[in-house]
Structures are given as C-alpha cells and as structure tokens.
Design a protein around this motif. Structure first.
Motif, PDB file in Angstrom:
ATOM      1  N   TYR A 149       9.418   0.552   1.134  1.00 47.35           N
ATOM      2  CA  TYR A 149       8.203  -0.210   0.626  1.00 47.35           C
ATOM      3  C   TYR A 149       8.455  -1.738   1.172  1.00 47.35           C
ATOM      4  O   TYR A 149       9.243  -2.201   1.364  1.00 47.35           O
ATOM      5  N   ASN A 150       7.280  -2.369   1.377  1.00 46.73           N
ATOM      6  CA  ASN A 150       7.029  -3.420   1.968  1.00 46.73           C
ATOM      7  C   ASN A 150       6.035  -4.440   1.057  1.00 46.73           C
ATOM      8  O   ASN A 150       4.684  -3.905   0.631  1.00 46.73           O
ATOM      9  N   HIS A 151       6.582  -5.481   0.394  1.00 46.19           N
ATOM     10  CA  HIS A 151       5.974  -6.106  -0.690  1.00 46.19           C
ATOM     11  C   HIS A 151       4.698  -6.922  -0.040  1.00 46.19           C
ATOM     12  O   HIS A 151       3.787  -6.833  -0.876  1.00 46.19           O
ATOM     13  N   THR A 152       4.822  -7.513   1.070  1.00 44.83           N
ATOM     14  CA  THR A 152       3.634  -8.324   1.349  1.00 44.83           C
ATOM     15  C   THR A 152       2.340  -7.281   1.785  1.00 44.83           C
ATOM     16  O   THR A 152       1.380  -7.616   1.574  1.00 44.83           O
ATOM     17  N   SER A 153       2.738  -6.204   2.280  1.00 39.55           N
ATOM     18  CA  SER A 153       1.794  -5.189   2.823  1.00 39.55           C
ATOM     19  C   SER A 153       1.336  -4.521   1.449  1.00 39.55           C
ATOM     20  O   SER A 153      -0.079  -4.259   1.166  1.00 39.55           O
ATOM     21  N   PHE A 154       1.850  -4.685   0.195  1.00 40.43           N
ATOM     22  CA  PHE A 154       1.340  -4.196  -0.877  1.00 40.43           C
ATOM     23  C   PHE A 154       0.598  -5.401  -1.477  1.00 40.43           C
ATOM     24  O   PHE A 154      -0.706  -5.055  -1.776  1.00 40.43           O
ATOM     25  N   VAL A 155       1.012  -6.599  -1.661  1.00 34.70           N
ATOM     26  CA  VAL A 155       0.269  -7.728  -1.920  1.00 34.70           C
ATOM     27  C   VAL A 155      -1.057  -7.808  -1.237  1.00 34.70           C
ATOM     28  O   VAL A 155      -2.100  -8.275  -2.238  1.00 34.70           O
ATOM     29  N   HIS A 156      -1.049  -7.856  -0.207  1.00 35.13           N
ATOM     30  CA  HIS A 156      -2.249  -8.462   0.744  1.00 35.13           C
ATOM     31  C   HIS A 156      -3.091  -7.083   0.962  1.00 35.13           C
ATOM     32  O   HIS A 156      -4.340  -7.355   1.182  1.00 35.13           O
ATOM     33  N   THR A 157      -2.732  -5.877   1.178  1.00 34.29           N
ATOM     34  CA  THR A 157      -3.576  -4.827   1.656  1.00 34.29           C
ATOM     35  C   THR A 157      -3.433  -3.643   1.001  1.00 34.29           C
ATOM     36  O   THR A 157      -4.204  -2.669   1.081  1.00 34.29           O
ATOM     37  N   ASP A 158      -2.514  -3.588  -0.234  1.00 33.42           N
ATOM     38  CA  ASP A 158      -2.351  -2.186  -1.073  1.00 33.42           C
ATOM     39  C   ASP A 158      -1.749  -1.078  -0.043  1.00 33.42           C
ATOM     40  O   ASP A 158      -2.058  -0.017  -0.322  1.00 33.42           O
ATOM     41  N   ARG A 159      -1.237  -1.349   1.039  1.00 32.69           N
ATOM     42  CA  ARG A 159      -0.380  -0.818   1.770  1.00 32.69           C
ATOM     43  C   ARG A 159       1.042  -0.664   1.999  1.00 32.69           C
ATOM     44  O   ARG A 159       1.535  -0.889   3.168  1.00 32.69           O
ATOM     45  N   GLY A 160       1.569  -0.968   0.682  1.00 26.07           N
ATOM     46  CA  GLY A 160       3.227  -1.218   0.658  1.00 26.07           C
ATOM     47  C   GLY A 160       3.969   0.145   0.863  1.00 26.07           C
ATOM     48  O   GLY A 160       5.208  -0.178   1.290  1.00 26.07           O
ATOM     49  N   ASP A 161       3.306   1.171   0.622  1.00 27.23           N
ATOM     50  CA  ASP A 161       4.269   2.336   0.612  1.00 27.23           C
ATOM     51  C   ASP A 161       4.445   2.947   1.935  1.00 27.23           C
ATOM     52  O   ASP A 161       3.343   3.467   2.638  1.00 27.23           O
ATOM     53  N   GLY A 162       5.761   3.102   2.286  1.00 30.34           N
ATOM     54  CA  GLY A 162       5.950   4.104   3.375  1.00 30.34           C
ATOM     55  C   GLY A 162       6.591   5.177   3.289  1.00 30.34           C
ATOM     56  O   GLY A 162       7.235   5.893   4.128  1.00 30.34           O
ATOM     57  N   ALA A 163       6.444   5.806   1.949  1.00 31.17           N
ATOM     58  CA  ALA A 163       7.351   7.141   1.606  1.00 31.17           C
ATOM     59  C   ALA A 163       6.566   8.151   2.407  1.00 31.17           C
ATOM     60  O   ALA A 163       7.236   9.072   2.878  1.00 31.17           O
ATOM     61  N   VAL A 164       5.396   8.364   2.390  1.00 30.96           N
ATOM     62  CA  VAL A 164       4.730   9.322   3.184  1.00 30.96           C
ATOM     63  C   VAL A 164       5.243   9.609   4.837  1.00 30.96           C
ATOM     64  O   VAL A 164       5.369  10.395   5.334  1.00 30.96           O
ATOM     65  N   PHE A 165       5.050   8.364   5.379  1.00 30.02           N
ATOM     66  CA  PHE A 165       5.621   8.321   6.756  1.00 30.02           C
ATOM     67  C   PHE A 165       7.307   8.730   6.840  1.00 30.02           C
ATOM     68  O   PHE A 165       7.509   9.602   7.611  1.00 30.02           O
ATOM     69  N   LEU A 166       7.959   8.326   5.917  1.00 31.03           N
ATOM     70  CA  LEU A 166       9.472   8.497   5.796  1.00 31.03           C
ATOM     71  C   LEU A 166       9.545  10.120   5.653  1.00 31.03           C
ATOM     72  O   LEU A 166      10.251  10.723   6.422  1.00 31.03           O
ATOM     73  N   ASP A 167       8.928  10.686   4.792  1.00 30.30           N
ATOM     74  CA  ASP A 167       8.960  12.047   4.420  1.00 30.30           C
ATOM     75  C   ASP A 167       8.319  13.084   5.642  1.00 30.30           C
ATOM     76  O   ASP A 167       9.255  14.087   6.177  1.00 30.30           O
ATOM     77  N   THR A 168       7.616  12.466   6.240  1.00 28.97           N
ATOM     78  CA  THR A 168       7.102  13.254   7.528  1.00 28.97           C
ATOM     79  C   THR A 168       7.928  13.191   8.696  1.00 28.97           C
ATOM     80  O   THR A 168       8.190  14.220   9.386  1.00 28.97           O
ATOM     81  N   MET A 169       8.668  11.982   8.805  1.00 29.25           N
ATOM     82  CA  MET A 169       9.855  11.931   9.792  1.00 29.25           C
ATOM     83  C   MET A 169      10.912  12.784   9.629  1.00 29.25           C
ATOM     84  O   MET A 169      11.396  13.644  10.459  1.00 29.25           O
ATOM     85  N   LEU A 170      11.261  12.778   8.111  1.00 29.58           N
ATOM     86  CA  LEU A 170      12.471  13.892   7.708  1.00 29.58           C
ATOM     87  C   LEU A 170      12.188  15.248   7.934  1.00 29.58           C
ATOM     88  O   LEU A 170      12.911  15.943   8.459  1.00 29.58           O
ATOM     89  N   SER A 171      10.689  15.589   7.734  1.00 29.47           N
ATOM     90  CA  SER A 171      10.326  17.008   7.745  1.00 29.47           C
ATOM     91  C   SER A 171      10.345  17.554   9.226  1.00 29.47           C
ATOM     92  O   SER A 171      10.111  18.685   9.541  1.00 29.47           O
ATOM     93  N   ARG A 172      10.392  16.408  10.377  1.00 27.80           N
ATOM     94  CA  ARG A 172      10.393  16.619  11.810  1.00 27.80           C
ATOM     95  C   ARG A 172      11.769  16.646  12.039  1.00 27.80           C
ATOM     96  O   ARG A 172      12.159  16.696  13.274  1.00 27.80           O
ATOM     97  N   GLY A 173      12.795  16.454  11.466  1.00 27.97           N
ATOM     98  CA  GLY A 173      14.000  16.512  11.783  1.00 27.97           C
ATOM     99  C   GLY A 173      14.738  15.250  11.824  1.00 27.97           C
ATOM    100  O   GLY A 173      16.064  15.365  12.242  1.00 27.97           O
ATOM    101  N   LEU A 174      14.224  14.198  11.612  1.00 29.22           N
ATOM    102  CA  LEU A 174      14.812  12.778  12.051  1.00 29.22           C
ATOM    103  C   LEU A 174      15.566  12.358  11.015  1.00 29.22           C
ATOM    104  O   LEU A 174      15.289  12.551   9.882  1.00 29.22           O
ATOM    105  N   ARG A 175      16.567  11.581  11.457  1.00 26.21           N
ATOM    106  CA  ARG A 175      17.718  11.174  10.079  1.00 26.21           C
ATOM    107  C   ARG A 175      17.461   9.926   9.955  1.00 26.21           C
ATOM    108  O   ARG A 175      18.186   8.926  10.645  1.00 26.21           O
ATOM    109  N   LEU A 176      16.392   9.461   9.098  1.00 27.28           N
ATOM    110  CA  LEU A 176      16.189   8.195   8.835  1.00 27.28           C
ATOM    111  C   LEU A 176      16.458   7.660   7.428  1.00 27.28           C
ATOM    112  O   LEU A 176      16.132   8.760   6.577  1.00 27.28           O
TER     113      LEU A 176
END
Length: 296
Positions: A149-176
């Motif tokens: 979550y990035n609050h400025t990205s949410f406030v200014h562009t409604d793009r604050g959520d990084g969960a989909v990206f995180l889950d994509t990386m986890l499903s590729r085997g990255l330990r993040l």
C-alpha cells in the motif's frame, strides 16, 4: 510471517517512504520528522529522490532524532528504465550518507544490488502507480519487499494497492514481504495513511534496520495484529477488532472468518501446503493490515 511475532522486543511504528524539500516535498526535513513524531510515530525514513536535479540527496535526519523518536537514512533510487520505458523507483532504507551516485550505465537492478550490498533494505515502490510489470519485479532481484500500500498513490491516482503485484511475484516463487508506506510529499493529505510495525528490542536505527532485513514487521493502515502462531495445521491470529480475518494464497485459495469485532480466528493451512499464504485483516472502516507471507 511467524518470526515477526515470536521475535523478542516490541513493535515500533514507522514510515519508510517520504519526501522533503531536499527533493519534491513541500516541507523541510526537520518539519517532516517533527510531523511524524507529533503524530505518534516512533521513527521515520526520509527517502528523497536520488536524482541529479536534487544533487543526489541522502537526507541527513540524524539531527532530528530525540528521546522516543528516531530516523533511518534512505533514498528513492532511480535509473533507466523499466520494461515500460520509464525510470525505476526503488526504495532503499538504511543507506550510508555517502552512497555513490549511479553511473551512466547502471541499470535499476544493478543500482538496487549496490544499495543492498551497502546495507539497505530494498523494496519495490508503488508498482500499481507506474504499472510495473512482472518481468521488472523478477529482474529486481535485490528487492526484499513490495509496497502493498502506498498512500500518496492512493490519494492522487487511486493506484495505491500493490497486493496484486505482490501476489504475482509470490506465485512466481519470489520470497518478498509486504510494507505499507505514505510516500508523503505533504500535498493533499498524503501522510499518515500507511505504515509498518517493526519488532525490535530497542528503538535504535541499526536494530530497526536489522529487523526489517529479518522480516520482523507487518504493514497496516490502522488494524493491529497482536499475534500469529502456527498450531498444527492451523494458523491462529489475534488482533484488534476486525470484520474479516483472511488468509490468501496462490490463485483463488483462501481461508477466512467474518463477523463483528473479531479479535481472533483459527484458519486451516491445508489448502496452502506447497505454496504460500499471507494474512489480511479488515476493520469496520475498511482499513487493512497485512502480514508477511508464510510458505507452509
């Protein structure tokens, strides 16, 4: 996930991503640190943009430390260019003050590796905001976390959520792992919306940085995670009052409890074996807290 709650010490609240007039923030470093201190934070890290137009600052906030409040040095690093043809945004927390500016040929992944080698905790900044692609996340192999979550990205562009990206990386085997941040520029209420709770014996910058490297933290917009333990084939979670306590995993796997003022839940791990899961809490106001992932 589990180490953050079994490690000795206590949780300290901090912001890992913020800016001042040393780059494109609206207030000076001293005022920015004071704002976090006065808001009840235990620490902050000013990560001004490490760009030539700002003379590559690693903003020195050490003079603004006080009893009960400290700072970590850092910067937001940039280099050309992601797969979408725009500059990288790489969060580096715990940089030395004399961190060398990038060379003309240094790529984003190379710069991140050098920051990590210098002792920094490295994270992927606001992936949704600038549509970072999965291949970029894989290339950034020095990264240890994603801004869920990035609050400025949410406030200014409604793009604050990084969960989909995180889950994509986890499903590729990255330990993040997962961090929540303000990315405060002190414009339009972009502060105090997301933070990390770091488990450490002391409020010492080096101890906090070591805890970040060890994954001893969780991320939040408000809810508190008191404990997460494994009990046989179940995960037991205790927390501040929540309307949902959820384990999410690969593809559509999940286990969940819903109710009013939930303060604990026991959720089965069976469906996550061989993969990963992470805990998400949602309170009555829709605010969330996120654990780091567990690989059962």
């Amino acid at each position: 996930m589990l180490d953050a709650f079994s490690a000795p010490g206590q949780f300290w609240r901090g912001n890992l991503h913020g800016h001042s007039t040393m780059s494109d923030g609206r207030i000076g470093p001293e005022e920015a640190c004071a704002a976090y201190r006065d808001a009840g934070y235990d620490f902050t890290c000013l990560t001004d943009h490490f760009r030539p137009k700002y003379d590559y600052p690693v903003t020195d906030t050490r003079p603004f430390r006080s009893e009960g409040f400290t700072t970590i040095l850092g910067a937001e690093l940039h280099a050309p260019e992601t797969s979408r043809g725009v500059d990288w945004h790489i969060l580096a927390v715990g940089l030395p003050p004399d961190f060398a500016r990038p060379t003309e040929t240094e790529s984003g992944p190379q710069l991140a590796r050098r920051a990590r080698a210098a002792g920094a905790f490295v994270a992927i900044a606001h992936p949704h905001w600038y549509q970072l692609q999965p291949e970029d996340g894989v290339a950034l192999d020095a990264a240890q976390a994603v801004e869920v979550y990035n609050h400025t990205s949410f406030v200014h562009t409604d793009r604050g959520d990084g969960a989909v990206f995180l889950d994509t990386m986890l499903s590729r085997g990255l330990r993040l792992n997962a961090i929540a941040v303000d990315d405060s520029h002190w414009k339009n209420g972009d502060a105090f919306g997301g933070w990390v709770m770091v488990k450490s014996k002391t409020l010492d910058p080096d101890a906090l940085l070591a805890a970040l490297h060890d994954g001893h933290y969780y991320a939040s917009q408000g809810p508190e995670i008191h404990a997460i333990t494994r009990e046989g084939d179940e995960i037991a979670i205790s927390c501040s009052p929540a309307s949902a306590i959820i384990l999410v995993g690969d593809v559509s796997e999940s286990a969940r409890a819903h109710g009013t003022n939930l303060t604990r839940a026991r959720l089965p791990l069976e469906r996550f074996k061989g993969g990963w899961c992470r805990a998400v809490l949602v309170d009555a106001l829709g605010r969330r807290a996120w654990s780091n992932p567990l690989w059962p």
